[in-house]
Design an enzyme around this catalytic site. Structure first.
Site, PDB file in Angstrom:
ATOM      1  N   ARG A 171       0.850  -1.201   0.000  1.00 36.85           N
ATOM      2  CA  ARG A 171       0.000   0.000   0.000  1.00 36.85           C
ATOM      3  C   ARG A 171       0.884   1.249   0.000  1.00 36.85           C
ATOM      4  NH1 ARG A 171      -4.895   1.711   4.244  1.00 36.85           N
ATOM      5  NH2 ARG A 171      -5.120   3.848   3.525  1.00 36.85           N
ATOM      6  N   ASN A 216     -10.853  -4.365  -1.000  1.00 35.88           N
ATOM      7  CA  ASN A 216     -10.705  -3.264  -1.961  1.00 35.88           C
ATOM      8  C   ASN A 216      -9.781  -3.653  -3.112  1.00 35.88           C
ATOM      9  OD1 ASN A 216     -12.260  -1.030  -1.222  1.00 35.88           O
ATOM     10  ND2 ASN A 216     -10.877  -0.516   0.465  1.00 35.88           N
ATOM     11  N   CYS A 232     -19.440  -1.763   1.030  1.00 37.08           N
ATOM     12  CA  CYS A 232     -18.448  -0.778   1.495  1.00 37.08           C
ATOM     13  C   CYS A 232     -19.099   0.060   2.578  1.00 37.08           C
ATOM     14  CB  CYS A 232     -18.035   0.108   0.325  1.00 37.08           C
ATOM     15  SG  CYS A 232     -17.216   1.643   0.787  1.00 37.08           S
ATOM     16  N   ASP A 233     -18.330   0.412   3.593  1.00 32.78           N
ATOM     17  CA  ASP A 233     -18.919   1.147   4.723  1.00 32.78           C
ATOM     18  C   ASP A 233     -18.908   2.668   4.545  1.00 32.78           C
ATOM     19  OD1 ASP A 233     -16.244   1.639   4.859  1.00 32.78           O
ATOM     20  OD2 ASP A 233     -16.033   1.164   6.979  1.00 32.78           O
ATOM     21  N   HIS A 278     -16.837   4.128  -4.062  1.00 34.44           N
ATOM     22  CA  HIS A 278     -16.012   5.304  -3.768  1.00 34.44           C
ATOM     23  C   HIS A 278     -16.159   6.359  -4.870  1.00 34.44           C
ATOM     24  CE1 HIS A 278     -13.039   3.018  -0.868  1.00 34.44           C
ATOM     25  NE2 HIS A 278     -14.302   2.951  -0.493  1.00 34.44           N
ATOM     26  N   TYR A 312     -14.706  10.349  -1.505  1.00 36.01           N
ATOM     27  CA  TYR A 312     -13.610   9.895  -2.366  1.00 36.01           C
ATOM     28  C   TYR A 312     -13.548  10.638  -3.710  1.00 36.01           C
ATOM     29  CZ  TYR A 312     -12.043   6.059   0.615  1.00 36.01           C
ATOM     30  OH  TYR A 312     -11.519   5.324   1.644  1.00 36.01           O
ATOM     31  N   ARG A 327      -0.598   7.641   4.223  1.00 36.87           N
ATOM     32  CA  ARG A 327      -1.545   6.951   5.102  1.00 36.87           C
ATOM     33  C   ARG A 327      -1.022   5.559   5.501  1.00 36.87           C
ATOM     34  NH1 ARG A 327      -4.929   7.205   9.062  1.00 36.87           N
ATOM     35  NH2 ARG A 327      -6.639   5.712   8.981  1.00 36.87           N
TER      36      ARG A 327
HETATM   37  C1  G6P Z   1     -13.244   3.482   4.405  1.00 38.57           C
HETATM   38  C2  G6P Z   1     -13.426   2.887   3.051  1.00 38.57           C
HETATM   39  C3  G6P Z   1     -12.585   1.655   2.909  1.00 38.57           C
HETATM   40  C4  G6P Z   1     -11.148   2.026   3.148  1.00 38.57           C
HETATM   41  C5  G6P Z   1     -10.974   2.667   4.520  1.00 38.57           C
HETATM   42  C6  G6P Z   1      -9.573   3.211   4.652  1.00 38.57           C
HETATM   43  O1  G6P Z   1     -13.732   2.637   5.380  1.00 38.57           O
HETATM   44  O2  G6P Z   1     -14.761   2.557   2.767  1.00 38.57           O
HETATM   45  O3  G6P Z   1     -12.770   1.124   1.628  1.00 38.57           O
HETATM   46  O4  G6P Z   1     -10.313   0.897   3.057  1.00 38.57           O
HETATM   47  O5  G6P Z   1     -11.867   3.731   4.650  1.00 38.57           O
HETATM   48  O6  G6P Z   1      -9.245   3.315   5.962  1.00 38.57           O
HETATM   49  P1  G6P Z   1      -7.727   3.368   6.443  1.00 38.57           P
HETATM   50  O7  G6P Z   1      -7.854   3.673   7.878  1.00 38.57           O
HETATM   51  O8  G6P Z   1      -7.120   2.020   6.133  1.00 38.57           O
HETATM   52  O9  G6P Z   1      -7.069   4.464   5.650  1.00 38.57           O
HETATM   53 MN    MN Z   2     -14.803   1.269   0.890  1.00 34.52          MN
END
Ligand code: G6P
Ligand code: MN
Length: 438
Positions: A93, A147, A169-170, A199, A259, A279
């Site tokens: 990532r 994802n 997706c949340d 997104h 997004y 991140r």
């Molecule tokens: C949200 C999105 C996810 C994503 C996450 C990132 O929940 O819906 O798809 O992976 O944010 O969170 P992070 O804390 O890993 O940056």
């Molecule tokens: Mn998501």
């Protein structure tokens, strides 16, 4: 009721305890018999096994816990597979974010070229995973939040058209939660109309049953005039919510998914990013360290009262989808499904995110029955085509299709930089990508 066995694939993730503890909060509707943790990374798997064993004992749960790297043991006899793998881990990532940034392009986990690079890895690992589930538990429901979800969902459709999979997706829940916290609504009263790709979408109506009307116009007004209230635990996301206020002010006819900032203002996103600390670095220094600390404390028998692995909001939607399937609840969720006319004026073979009912038959998408505006449609069509080209590149093993996908991505200004970044990603990913023939 028969006991239910749940397998978590990608169980080494820091989200695992929250999701599983949430699942255990509904013993009547979701009586859990076995929890199986599955991961290909043995060290992270064992860490999570230590944490879960500790938490289950503390809660005196009568649940069998299995942790394994063997897919047969993980999936045979399971009823639900919660799939949350991260191909290449946080280390990759980091490169997804940093390689585009080096060339002045958006560096993000799921959007832009970082998302495409991750998509190429993710499709490969996910195909193997779904293959195992089809082999060992063909009747199990796969509840997926791996994802980048549109790309995963499109590729599964091509390889396993009959798979029992629900992609969720949340993010829309996150948006509704910040709205309710900021302006004093209760999202249990919301009937939301939302459309887009994962997104990449917009709210066009939020009907509040306690008020008997669409409250989206006042939500948009308050978003612009007052802004959101972000509490302590959301500090990580403060900047995202500020940006959403700005986005909404610029395009106030609908409430956008946060997004979209990466596609509409890539210049701002690049300018404010730190190309040496992204991140992924924050998460490695935060969430991943926390897992290690927790495991160390458990092994030293130290008190863990401070650990905040209680049921989480993140877990709740997955668990509610599972309950809706099992108990025929007809719950309404935003899900990622083949369009087939749900958005009437968008190509029917797009994978879209729209409201759906979930019941014993599975997923029933709700047709929006209105044409979306050209601005949204144009943005979505370019994105759908780019994502489809990426899946084509994967299926055909074609460099040319990947080059076209990278060029079409709306965070990319020209084909020259698209090719430079593509070539760097091919080098960096090695056999985590399929071979792309020129
Ligand atoms: C949200 C999105 C996810 C994503 C996450 C990132 O929940 O819906 O798809 O992976 O944010 O969170 P992070 O804390 O890993 O940056
Ligand atoms: Mn998501």
């Amino acid at each position: 009721m028969k006991k239910i066995n749940i397998t978590v694939a990608g169980a080494g993730s820091g989200y695992t305890p929250g999701i599983l503890l949430t699942a255990l909060n509904f013993p009547d509707e979701l009586p859990v018999g076995e929890i199986r943790l599955y991961d290909i990374d043995e060290e992270r798997l064992r860490d999570m096994e230590t944490i879960m064993a500790y938490l289950l004992e503390k809660r005196q749960e009568d649940v069998k816990l299995i942790a394994t790297v063997n897919p047969k043991l993980a999936f045979e006899g399971c009823d639900f597979a919660f799939t949350q793998i991260r191909a290449g881990g946080m280390e990759m990532r980091e490169l997804d974010e940093k390689i585009p940034l080096k060339h002045g392009l958006v560096g993000q986990e799921t959007c832009g070229l970082g998302g495409f690079a991750y998509g190429m890895r993710s499709m490969k690992s996910f195909k193997e995973l779904v293959g195992y589930i089809q082999l060992y538990a063909p009747d199990a429901w796969i509840l997926n939040y791996t994802n980048p979800e549109s790309i995963i969902s499109e590729s599964v459709r091509r390889f396993f058209p009959e798979a029992k999979i629900i992609c969720a997706c949340d993010m829309t829940i996150g948006i509704e939660e910040i709205i309710e916290k900021s302006f004093g609504y209760d999202r249990k009263n919301f009937i939301s109309q939302y459309y887009g790709l994962n997104h990449f979408g917009w709210y066009r109506e939020i009907f509040d049953i306690s008020r008997g009307k669409d409250i989206l116009p006042e939500i948009i007004e308050k978003t612009i005039a007052e802004g959101y209230k972000v509490d302590e635990e959301e500090l990580d996301w403060q900047h995202t919510w500020k940006f959403l206020e700005f986005l909404t002010g610029q395009f106030p006819s609908a409430l956008p998914n946060n997004y979209l900032q990466y596609y509409l203002y890539p210049n701002k996103k690049v300018a404010e990013a730190n190309p040496n600390y992204t991140r992924a670095n924050e998460i490695m220094d935060g969430r991943l360290k926390k897992i290690k600390d927790t495991v160390a404390k458990i092994k030293e028998n130290r008190d863990l009262d401070t650990i905040d692995y209680a049921g989480t909001g993140h877990g709740l939607y997955i668990v509610q989808i599972a309950i809706s399937l099992l108990q025929n609840k007809n719950g309404r969720f935003m899900l990622i499904v083949p369009n087939k006319g749900a958005i009437p004026n968008l190509r029917e073979d797009a994978v879209v995110e729209v409201p759906c009912y979930v019941n014993s038959r599975g997923v029933e998408p709700i047709s929006l029955r209105f044409d979306i505006p050209d601005f949204h449609k144009g943005l979505m069509e370019a994105q759908v085509a780019a994502e489809k080209l990426l899946v084509d590149a994967f299926v055909e093993g074609s460099y040319q299709r990947a080059f076209e996908a990278f060029t079409l991505n709306q965070t990319v200004p020209n084909a020259e930089v698209a090719k430079i970044v593509l070539d760097e990603f091919i080098e960096a990913n090695g056999d985590m990508w399929v071979d792309l023939k020129k």
